[in-house]
Structure formats: structure tokens, C-alpha cells
Write a protein that holds these residues in place. Structure first.
Motif, PDB file in Angstrom:
ATOM      1  N   ARG A  83       0.779  -1.256  -0.073  1.00 22.27           N
ATOM      2  CA  ARG A  83      -0.020   0.020  -0.060  1.00 22.27           C
ATOM      3  C   ARG A  83       0.909   1.187   0.046  1.00 22.27           C
ATOM      4  O   ARG A  83       0.544   2.136  -0.633  1.00 22.27           O
ATOM      5  N   ALA A  84       1.970   1.311   0.645  1.00 18.93           N
ATOM      6  CA  ALA A  84       2.965   2.448   0.889  1.00 18.93           C
ATOM      7  C   ALA A  84       3.351   2.668  -0.555  1.00 18.93           C
ATOM      8  O   ALA A  84       3.335   3.821  -0.805  1.00 18.93           O
ATOM      9  N   LYS A  85       3.815   1.814  -1.152  1.00 16.75           N
ATOM     10  CA  LYS A  85       4.448   1.947  -2.503  1.00 16.75           C
ATOM     11  C   LYS A  85       3.279   2.405  -3.541  1.00 16.75           C
ATOM     12  O   LYS A  85       3.659   3.210  -4.396  1.00 16.75           O
ATOM     13  N   ARG A  86       2.324   1.929  -3.532  1.00 12.57           N
ATOM     14  CA  ARG A  86       1.172   2.353  -4.375  1.00 12.57           C
ATOM     15  C   ARG A  86       0.854   3.816  -4.043  1.00 12.57           C
ATOM     16  O   ARG A  86       0.493   4.501  -5.232  1.00 12.57           O
ATOM     17  N   ALA A  87       0.727   4.308  -2.920  1.00 11.86           N
ATOM     18  CA  ALA A  87       0.588   5.591  -2.812  1.00 11.86           C
ATOM     19  C   ALA A  87       1.529   6.401  -3.265  1.00 11.86           C
ATOM     20  O   ALA A  87       1.147   7.451  -3.752  1.00 11.86           O
ATOM     21  N   ALA A  88       2.736   6.228  -3.390  1.00 16.36           N
ATOM     22  CA  ALA A  88       3.865   6.982  -3.610  1.00 16.36           C
ATOM     23  C   ALA A  88       3.759   6.895  -5.148  1.00 16.36           C
ATOM     24  O   ALA A  88       3.744   8.295  -5.647  1.00 16.36           O
ATOM     25  N   LEU A  89       3.265   5.748  -5.677  1.00 16.32           N
ATOM     26  CA  LEU A  89       3.240   6.003  -7.236  1.00 16.32           C
ATOM     27  C   LEU A  89       1.836   6.766  -7.743  1.00 16.32           C
ATOM     28  O   LEU A  89       2.077   7.606  -8.495  1.00 16.32           O
ATOM     29  N   ARG A  90       0.958   6.794  -7.078  1.00 15.17           N
ATOM     30  CA  ARG A  90      -0.224   7.644  -7.426  1.00 15.17           C
ATOM     31  C   ARG A  90       0.177   9.125  -7.291  1.00 15.17           C
ATOM     32  O   ARG A  90      -0.544   9.938  -8.033  1.00 15.17           O
ATOM     33  N   LEU A  91       1.202   9.620  -6.489  1.00 19.47           N
ATOM     34  CA  LEU A  91       1.595  11.008  -6.363  1.00 19.47           C
ATOM     35  C   LEU A  91       2.412  11.259  -7.500  1.00 19.47           C
ATOM     36  O   LEU A  91       2.756  12.485  -7.506  1.00 19.47           O
ATOM     37  N   ALA A  92       3.096  10.442  -8.149  1.00 27.25           N
ATOM     38  CA  ALA A  92       4.148  10.615  -9.049  1.00 27.25           C
ATOM     39  C   ALA A  92       3.671  11.241 -10.517  1.00 27.25           C
ATOM     40  O   ALA A  92       2.842  10.444 -10.944  1.00 27.25           O
ATOM     41  N   GLY A  93       4.120  12.230 -11.040  1.00 26.97           N
ATOM     42  CA  GLY A  93       3.827  12.737 -12.162  1.00 26.97           C
ATOM     43  C   GLY A  93       4.711  12.111 -13.197  1.00 26.97           C
ATOM     44  O   GLY A  93       6.116  11.711 -12.798  1.00 26.97           O
ATOM     45  N   GLN A  94       4.345  12.359 -14.478  1.00 24.62           N
ATOM     46  CA  GLN A  94       5.407  11.970 -15.369  1.00 24.62           C
ATOM     47  C   GLN A  94       5.153  12.794 -17.010  1.00 24.62           C
ATOM     48  O   GLN A  94       4.114  12.918 -17.283  1.00 24.62           O
TER      49      GLN A  94
END
Length: 214
Positions: A83-94
Motif C-alpha cells: 500500500r505504501a508504494k502504491r500511494a507513492a506512485l499515485r503521487l508521481a507525475g510523468q
């Protein structure tokens, strides 16, 4: 502010360096900069030249910014990402740029990690690298169809793709990127992303070219 920059940002950077194709949205993954031979600046940038490119590719070259992610949490959960990594990726732009000529497609990607690139020959021949999940040897190939650009990642020795990334253009001009990936237990998980054309005035390719000379 101190907590964000001292703890959240380093965590995001760590997570992004660990995520593998197609979790970084294409580049969506990718074959990192060693695959680039310094020839990016030679790719035609003249919009008029795009019309000679095959199929859907002629309308996709340019710079795009990720705007929306669909079903990404379920996708990552299906791949066993916590869950922690999933939350981090949701915040990442590209942001990424599609460059192409008669022989190859290059996708230059910019995110919190910096610039990376994937270069694939047109025609489906593919490129073998050793940067798949857990260092697996994979073959990545691109197929240009009339209405889509499809990138596949296949484990060497297998015939069925491990993951598929399909780009199409919607009626509103935005790009839809559909991704599916086979899980270790043989199931398939899927997600999608929507990207809009960026207003960037300059190509990212020369920036990557200079970085490769360091």
C-alpha cells in the motif's frame, strides 16, 4: 515542509527506482539510457515529416503529460505491491516524448528520477535487455497499427507477452494508454492512463543527449 522533503521525497525517489515496466508508465520501463547511442538529436522534429510515419505513430509524436490514472491501485495490488508504494506512485507525475523516424521509435521519459529512454526499431524486431522483473531477460518490441502503437515485453524463451502497452488517441485528442501484465500466478491485471499534449516548446531529446555525455 521539512518532513515532506526529508522523508516523503526520498521515499518517492526510492520507490520509483524500484518500480519496473510498466509501472513507470512506459517508459512507460524501461530500457534506460544505455540503449541510446547519442543519435536522438538527429530524429526529425519537423511536424511535416511526421506524415510520412506509419499508421497511428504519425499523430502521436510529440511531448505528452500524464493526466489521469485508471485502476492503477488494483493493478499494483495484483502485482503484489504494498500500500505504501502504491500511494507513492499515485503521487508521481510523468512527462514523455515520442520521437520517431523511418527506422525507430524512441520514448524519452521525465519523472522524479530524471530522464530515461527506450529505443525500439519499427517493424517488431525488438530489443533484448536484462532489466525485466528481478533482472529477467526480456524482449521489448513495438508494432505500429492503423489506430494504435503497441509495445510488448516478452520473457526470452516464451511466446506470449508478459506485458502489453497499447497507445491510442481519443476523439478529444488525448492519448489513452492501456496496460496489461501477467502476474506470477498466471493472472492478468490491467490499468489505463490518460495523457494530454504538453505545451513544452523544446524537445527533451537534446537534454538526454547532453546527459549521456557526462
Amino acid at each position: 515542509m521539512g518532513i515532506f522533503f526529508n522523508h516523503v521525497v526520498p521515499m518517492l525517489l526510492h520507490v520509483l527506482t524500484k518500480l519496473t515496466y510498466p509501472l513507470t508508465f512506459f517508459s512507460l520501463p524501461f530500457d534506460r539510457t544505455p540503449a541510446i547511442d547519442g543519435g536522438l538529436e538527429k530524429v526529425a522534429q519537423n511536424p511535416g515529416a511526421n506524415k510520412s510515419l506509419p499508421g497511428a505513430l504519425k499523430d502521436m509524436v510529440g511531448t505528452w503529460k500524464l493526466q489521469e490514472k485508471i485502476n492503477v491501485d488494483q493493478f499494483m495490488a495484483g502485482l503484489g505491491i504494498n500500500r505504501a508504494k502504491r500511494a507513492a506512485l499515485r503521487l508521481a507525475g510523468q512527462e514523455y516524448e515520442l520521437l520517431a523516424d523511418a527506422s525507430a521509435l524512441t520514448i524519452v521519459t521525465k519523472d522524479l528520477r530524471g530522464h530515461s529512454a527506450l529505443k525500439l526499431p519499427l517493424g517488431g524486431r525488438g530489443v533484448v535487455s536484462h532489466d525485466g522483473d528481478d533482472g529477467a531477460t526480456v524482449r521489448r518490441a513495438v508494432s505500429v497499427l492503423r489506430d494504435a502503437v503497441v509495445i510488448t515485453e516478452t520473457l526470452v524463451g516464451e511466446s506470449q507477452p508478459l506485458s502489453i502497452c497499447r497507445r491510442t488517441l481519443q476523439r478529444d485528442g488525448r492519448m489513452r494508454i492501456d496496460i496489461s501484465k501477467r502476474t506470477p500466478d498466471g493472472q492478468t491485471v490491467a490499468m489505463a492512463a490518460i495523457a494530454t499534449r504538453s505545451s513544452r516548446a523544446h524537445s527533451m531529446a537534446p537534454v538526454l543527449h547532453r546527459a549521456l555525455q557526462c
